[in-house]
Design a protein around this motif. Structure first.
Motif, PDB file in Angstrom:
ATOM      1  N   THR A 200       0.858  -1.182   0.000  1.00 41.35           N
ATOM      2  CA  THR A 200       0.000   0.000   0.000  1.00 41.35           C
ATOM      3  C   THR A 200       0.893   1.230   0.000  1.00 41.35           C
ATOM      4  O   THR A 200       1.657   1.451   0.948  1.00 41.35           O
ATOM      5  N   PHE A 201       0.819   2.020  -1.053  1.00 38.17           N
ATOM      6  CA  PHE A 201       1.685   3.188  -1.164  1.00 38.17           C
ATOM      7  C   PHE A 201       0.961   4.437  -0.657  1.00 38.17           C
ATOM      8  O   PHE A 201      -0.172   4.725  -1.064  1.00 38.17           O
ATOM      9  N   VAL A 202       1.631   5.155   0.224  1.00 36.46           N
ATOM     10  CA  VAL A 202       1.099   6.408   0.766  1.00 36.46           C
ATOM     11  C   VAL A 202       2.056   7.528   0.377  1.00 36.46           C
ATOM     12  O   VAL A 202       3.213   7.540   0.800  1.00 36.46           O
ATOM     13  N   GLY A 203       1.584   8.443  -0.444  1.00 40.08           N
ATOM     14  CA  GLY A 203       2.404   9.590  -0.807  1.00 40.08           C
ATOM     15  C   GLY A 203       2.421  10.616   0.308  1.00 40.08           C
ATOM     16  O   GLY A 203       1.380  10.933   0.894  1.00 40.08           O
ATOM     17  N   VAL A 204       3.598  11.122   0.619  1.00 38.41           N
ATOM     18  CA  VAL A 204       3.753  12.113   1.697  1.00 38.41           C
ATOM     19  C   VAL A 204       4.384  13.365   1.092  1.00 38.41           C
ATOM     20  O   VAL A 204       5.522  13.322   0.608  1.00 38.41           O
ATOM     21  N   CYS A 286       0.232   7.032  -5.967  1.00 38.68           N
ATOM     22  CA  CYS A 286       0.081   6.343  -4.686  1.00 38.68           C
ATOM     23  C   CYS A 286      -1.392   6.046  -4.408  1.00 38.68           C
ATOM     24  O   CYS A 286      -2.293   6.589  -5.041  1.00 38.68           O
ATOM     25  N   ASN A 287      -1.613   5.159  -3.438  1.00 37.91           N
ATOM     26  CA  ASN A 287      -2.978   4.775  -3.075  1.00 37.91           C
ATOM     27  C   ASN A 287      -3.634   5.782  -2.132  1.00 37.91           C
ATOM     28  O   ASN A 287      -4.854   5.988  -2.196  1.00 37.91           O
ATOM     29  N   HIS A 288      -2.833   6.366  -1.245  1.00 37.79           N
ATOM     30  CA  HIS A 288      -3.347   7.287  -0.229  1.00 37.79           C
ATOM     31  C   HIS A 288      -2.357   8.432  -0.058  1.00 37.79           C
ATOM     32  O   HIS A 288      -1.286   8.429  -0.682  1.00 37.79           O
ATOM     33  N   SER A 289      -2.705   9.405   0.784  1.00 34.84           N
ATOM     34  CA  SER A 289      -1.898  10.629   0.852  1.00 34.84           C
ATOM     35  C   SER A 289      -1.792  11.190   2.256  1.00 34.84           C
ATOM     36  O   SER A 289      -2.736  11.099   3.055  1.00 34.84           O
ATOM     37  N   GLY A 305      -6.649  10.008  -4.891  1.00 39.35           N
ATOM     38  CA  GLY A 305      -7.860   9.420  -4.316  1.00 39.35           C
ATOM     39  C   GLY A 305      -7.494   8.744  -2.997  1.00 39.35           C
ATOM     40  O   GLY A 305      -6.466   9.036  -2.393  1.00 39.35           O
ATOM     41  N   GLY A 306      -8.311   7.838  -2.533  1.00 41.82           N
ATOM     42  CA  GLY A 306      -8.007   7.133  -1.292  1.00 41.82           C
ATOM     43  C   GLY A 306      -8.125   8.030  -0.079  1.00 41.82           C
ATOM     44  O   GLY A 306      -8.685   9.127  -0.113  1.00 41.82           O
ATOM     45  N   ASP A 307      -7.569   7.559   1.045  1.00 39.90           N
ATOM     46  CA  ASP A 307      -7.603   8.336   2.287  1.00 39.90           C
ATOM     47  C   ASP A 307      -6.542   9.426   2.251  1.00 39.90           C
ATOM     48  O   ASP A 307      -5.439   9.229   1.723  1.00 39.90           O
ATOM     49  N   THR A 308      -6.862  10.562   2.860  1.00 39.25           N
ATOM     50  CA  THR A 308      -5.914  11.673   2.953  1.00 39.25           C
ATOM     51  C   THR A 308      -5.906  12.206   4.378  1.00 39.25           C
ATOM     52  O   THR A 308      -6.961  12.480   4.956  1.00 39.25           O
ATOM     53  N   LYS A 326     -15.118  12.862   1.733  1.00 41.89           N
ATOM     54  CA  LYS A 326     -15.382  12.125   2.961  1.00 41.89           C
ATOM     55  C   LYS A 326     -14.187  11.327   3.462  1.00 41.89           C
ATOM     56  O   LYS A 326     -14.130  10.966   4.629  1.00 41.89           O
ATOM     57  N   ASN A 327     -13.220  11.080   2.584  1.00 45.37           N
ATOM     58  CA  ASN A 327     -12.049  10.307   3.001  1.00 45.37           C
ATOM     59  C   ASN A 327     -10.872  11.184   3.399  1.00 45.37           C
ATOM     60  O   ASN A 327      -9.755  10.718   3.510  1.00 45.37           O
TER      61      ASN A 327
END
Length: 331
Positions: A200-204, A286-289, A305-308, A326-327
């Motif tokens: 799961t990739f999370v961009g920071v 990425c999947n989330h941010s 997209g995904g959770d932020t 909403k995410n």
């Protein structure tokens, strides 16, 4: 007899001057939209006044159709993230009002290097048409009828309208294939030593350098500290498995020093600075941010997209449109 000739000549001169004045005043009105930037007669002149730097005028080879009603456009301001909001605001206002959208080349040239096929045209198509500056207003609230045009000021941020059609604007900002492929290569490098699968990739996005002084001046606030970033990372590690954090920053050395202790963090641009276009493609892949502040981080999260998780520094920042997404959450 000579006096009669002189009188006729004098009357002819007066008549010629009146005709010239009529042509200039009624047929070719002269407007100065921006002091010091020259006289605006046509949309080609008008385009110049929207840009922070002069752009080369294009030769109009054929006459095109002039707008039947009003248009929506925007003045250029800021860097990539701001200009994406400016473009998106024109796009959304045109959809809302039915007016024709146009953006100046100084914005489109930068965006065309990153995105596949943007739908909002430039002023080339109507460059020869006469401008009625008196018909322009500066906001949707001031707009009353279809023959009026809207010129948004620089740094425009029509987030409520844009995010009403968030999936459509994500499609509008389709990143070029070569940038997507390069960003995928970077993600593969980040996990090359990992034996796990289905990461799961999370961009920071970490914004520092010039923004630290801006935070103090604008909001009397200090930059996000390590507690914010670590809390956000803990959120994703609790929620997902095999999380890898991909850090994009204007200060990668600071990030490497602060985040280097975590094995599942990859800091981009450690050795070679990436272009803003590639950094945006990485975040969008990425999947989330996670991001702290700034329009660049906002767009990276919107496109991913995904959770932020974002750092809320005031009620005037991302917090005022997160209810529409909403995410999106703050810590």
């Amino acid at each position: 007899m000579p006096n009669t000739n002189h009188n006729l000549l004098f009357k002819a001169i007066i008549l010629a001057l009146c005709v010239i004045s009529f042509v200039h005043v009624f047929l070719f009105p002269l407007y100065d939209i921006n002091a010091g930037r020259g006289t605006v007669r046509t949309y080609m002149d008008f385009e110049q006044s929207l840009c922070t730097n002069n752009i080369k005028k294009r030769r109009i080879w054929r006459l095109g159709r002039c707008p039947q009603y009003g248009i929506v456009t925007v003045m250029q301001g800021g860097r990539l993230g701001n200009q994406m909001w400016e473009y998106a605001s024109v796009w959304a206002l045109a959809r809302r009002t039915g007016l024709e959208p146009y953006v100046p080349r100084c914005i489109r040239i930068k965006l065309d290097q990153i995105f596949e096929q943007l739908s909002v045209p430039m002023f080339d198509e109507i460059g020869q048409c006469q401008v009625e500056i008196s018909n322009f207003v500066k906001s949707l609230e001031a707009w009353n009828y279809t023959n009026q045009s809207i010129i948004l000021q620089k740094y425009s941020f029509q987030h409520e309208l844009v995010l009403t059609w968030v999936q459509d604007i994500v499609q509008e900002f389709t990143i070029k294939r070569k940038l997507v492929e390069k960003s995928q290569q970077i993600l593969h490098i980040a996990i090359k030593s990992s034996t796990a699968k289905n990461h799961t990739f999370v961009g920071v996005h970490v914004r520092r350098t010039d923004y630290i002084g801006y935070l103090m001046w604008k909001y009397n606030a200090k930059p996000a500290d390590m507690r914010f970033y670590m809390s956000a990372m803990n959120f994703f590690e609790r929620k997902y498995r095999n999380v890898v954090f991909i850090v994009v920053s204007d200060d990668p050395v600071w990030c490497w020093k602060k985040f280097g202790i975590k094995k599942n963090i990859y800091v981009t641009s450690k050795h070679h600075k990436n272009s803003p276009a590639l950094d945006l493609a990485i975040l969008a892949s990425c999947n989330h941010s996670i991001y702290d502040y700034g329009t660049f981080g906002q767009w990276g999260a919107i496109l991913a997209g995904g959770d932020t998780i974002f750092h809320k520094i005031s009620h005037n920042t991302s917090g005022n449109f997160s209810p529409m997404l909403k995410n999106w959450h703050t810590i």
